[in-house]
Design an enzyme around this catalytic site. Structure first.
Site, PDB file in Angstrom:
ATOM      1  N   ASP A  76       0.851  -1.191   0.000  1.00  0.00           N
ATOM      2  CA  ASP A  76       0.000   0.000   0.000  1.00  0.00           C
ATOM      3  C   ASP A  76       0.883   1.236   0.000  1.00  0.00           C
ATOM      4  O   ASP A  76       1.985   1.217   0.539  1.00  0.00           O
ATOM      5  CB  ASP A  76      -0.938   0.024   1.215  1.00  0.00           C
ATOM      6  CG  ASP A  76      -2.125   0.954   1.006  1.00  0.00           C
ATOM      7  OD1 ASP A  76      -3.193   0.470   0.589  1.00  0.00           O
ATOM      8  OD2 ASP A  76      -1.976   2.172   1.242  1.00  0.00           O
ATOM      9  N   CYS A  83     -14.665  -0.014  -4.806  1.00  0.00           N
ATOM     10  CA  CYS A  83     -15.916   0.169  -4.042  1.00  0.00           C
ATOM     11  C   CYS A  83     -16.636   1.403  -4.608  1.00  0.00           C
ATOM     12  O   CYS A  83     -17.123   2.249  -3.877  1.00  0.00           O
ATOM     13  CB  CYS A  83     -15.644   0.289  -2.549  1.00  0.00           C
ATOM     14  SG  CYS A  83     -14.473   1.574  -2.099  1.00  0.00           S
TER      15      CYS A  83
END
Length: 429
Positions: free
Chosen positions: A277, A375
């Site tokens: 990340d 999402c």
């Protein structure tokens, strides 16, 4: 609780930081919650989330009931009045208590001279509530979404946009993921029932359980022991398409906070997983999740656009790319998204997603699987993104998710279902 802490004034200041300064509620709220008791933590969260969920309604009421807006140093009072309206409209707090505590909030923010004004506006609302709410039901802002987002939803989903908006305005269901290394889903459901809670399964996602109503995690059977994790059903859907296997080299890219990293390892505990990340701070949550579940992965900080910097020439059997996105599918969980996002952000995100896709594709082994997930509910980031990628990438083939004309699977948020989520499964030929 310390005498000088007033929950209503704390909530007003938190909402002000989100709306006026563009700060994320997930950064603003936790430090405030640490100052109050557990019982008050929940109320503080309810007030902040609720006001951000219904912001246009509360704004509209203020404009109706006040001759001029509160500006400058008095701006916090504007949000304090919103907190008052929200309690009267959307909570079970007795009106006299809501009124008294909200008026007292003026003292906590060092504006005691405005107590009379706050009291007057809230009492006037109580007197005129019925006609005001009837009028608001036909107001332009009744959908509680910014105009740019409504336009995009109406264009993308001419039949379904109202249902999406309605779902976004609800409190979210609490979904859990049962750790199959400890229990089958049905065995854990029995433990849940023994603890006096009811859970419901998901027809597509084999580890998912929805609670009848949300509860604190510490009362869930075996939470501390890693038997169960809080994770939305749609996020769990990634494993349905990724299908990780033991012994494989698997990359979870954009991995924080680690929900999907740990799910990969629950499905394939012998896989070699690298979790990457760009955000160093959020990576600490990946470590926390791995530790609680007793799982092992390699964790690195790195930018998805420059994989050579963190994996050299390494190639992977499977890659899960949970791409940075507008998060328009999880608004019910993060209502501040409505007020933090801007229309212009979408094209920037689309560009970033394309750069990461192009950069990481060479690191997938021939015959390997890449699952692209977001999402988001916006086609620009989803089906259009994948269409463009397929058009420029000759060795990429779409499988199990849609057709080349309409690539991917788009989940929309549903009251008893998962969040808005998109998946596209790609095989390297």
């Amino acid at each position: 609780m310390k005498k000088n802490l007033n929950l209503r004034s704390m909530a007003a200041q938190a909402v002000e930081q989100v709306v006026e300064q563009g700060q994320s509620l997930s950064n603003v709220l936790p430090p405030l919650q640490q100052k109050v008791s557990d019982k008050d933590k929940a109320l503080l969260q309810e007030l902040c989330f609720g006001v951000l969920r219904t912001l246009p309604q509360l704004d509209w009421l203020i404009n109706k009931l006040m001759s001029r807006p509160m500006t400058g140093k008095q701006r916090t009072v504007h949000y304090l009045i919103m907190i008052g309206f929200y309690q009267l409209l959307h909570t079970r707090i007795p009106p006299h208590a809501a009124l008294a505590e909200t008026v007292e909030g003026a003292v906590a923010i060092k504006k005691p001279q405005l107590k009379g004004l706050i009291n007057g506006v809230l009492r006037q609302f109580q007197r005129q509530q019925e006609p005001l709410m009837a009028e608001f039901a036909t107001a332009e802002s009744r959908y509680l979404h910014p105009e740019w987002l409504l336009k995009r939803l109406q264009k993308a989903y001419p039949q379904q946009w109202k249902a999406i908006v309605e779902a976004n305005n609800q409190r979210p269901p609490m979904w859990l993921r049962v750790n199959r290394l400890h229990h089958s889903r049905d065995a854990w459901l029995k433990l849940l029932a023994d603890a006096g809670q009811q859970g419901f399964t998901h027809e597509d996602y084999p580890d998912a359980v929805r609670l009848e109503s949300p509860v604190p995690v510490h009362i869930l059977p075996g939470f501390e022991e890693g038997w169960v994790t809080v994770q939305d059903a749609s996020a769990q859907g990634c494993m349905t398409f990724l299908q990780p296997q033991n012994g494989e080299q698997i990359l979870d890219l954009c991995a924080a906070p680690g929900g999907k990293t740990t799910h990969i390892l629950e499905v394939a505990p012998e896989a070699q997983v690298l979790a990457v990340d760009v955000d160093e701070k959020r990576l600490s949550r990946v470590y926390d999740n791995l530790k609680r579940l007793g799982l092992k992965a390699q964790v690195k900080q790195g930018d998805g656009r420059y994989p050579a910097q963190w994996c050299d020439e390494q190639r992977f059997d499977r890659i899960l790319l949970d791409a940075p996105c507008s998060a328009t599918g999880v608004i019910r969980r993060h209502p501040d998204i409505k007020w933090l996002r801007r229309d212009r952000d979408i094209s920037e995100l689309v560009q970033l997603q394309a750069e990461i896709l192009d950069a990481i594709w060479p690191h997938l082994k021939p015959g390997g699987t890449l699952v692209y997930a977001t999402c988001s509910v916006l086609p620009d980031e989803n089906s259009q993104q994948i269409s463009a990628f397929l058009a420029r990438t000759s060795d990429a083939r779409l499988v199990d998710t849609g057709t080349p004309e309409a690539p991917g699977q788009q989940n929309l948020p549903g009251a008893e279902d998962g969040d808005g989520f998109y998946y596209a499964k790609l095989i390297k030929q």
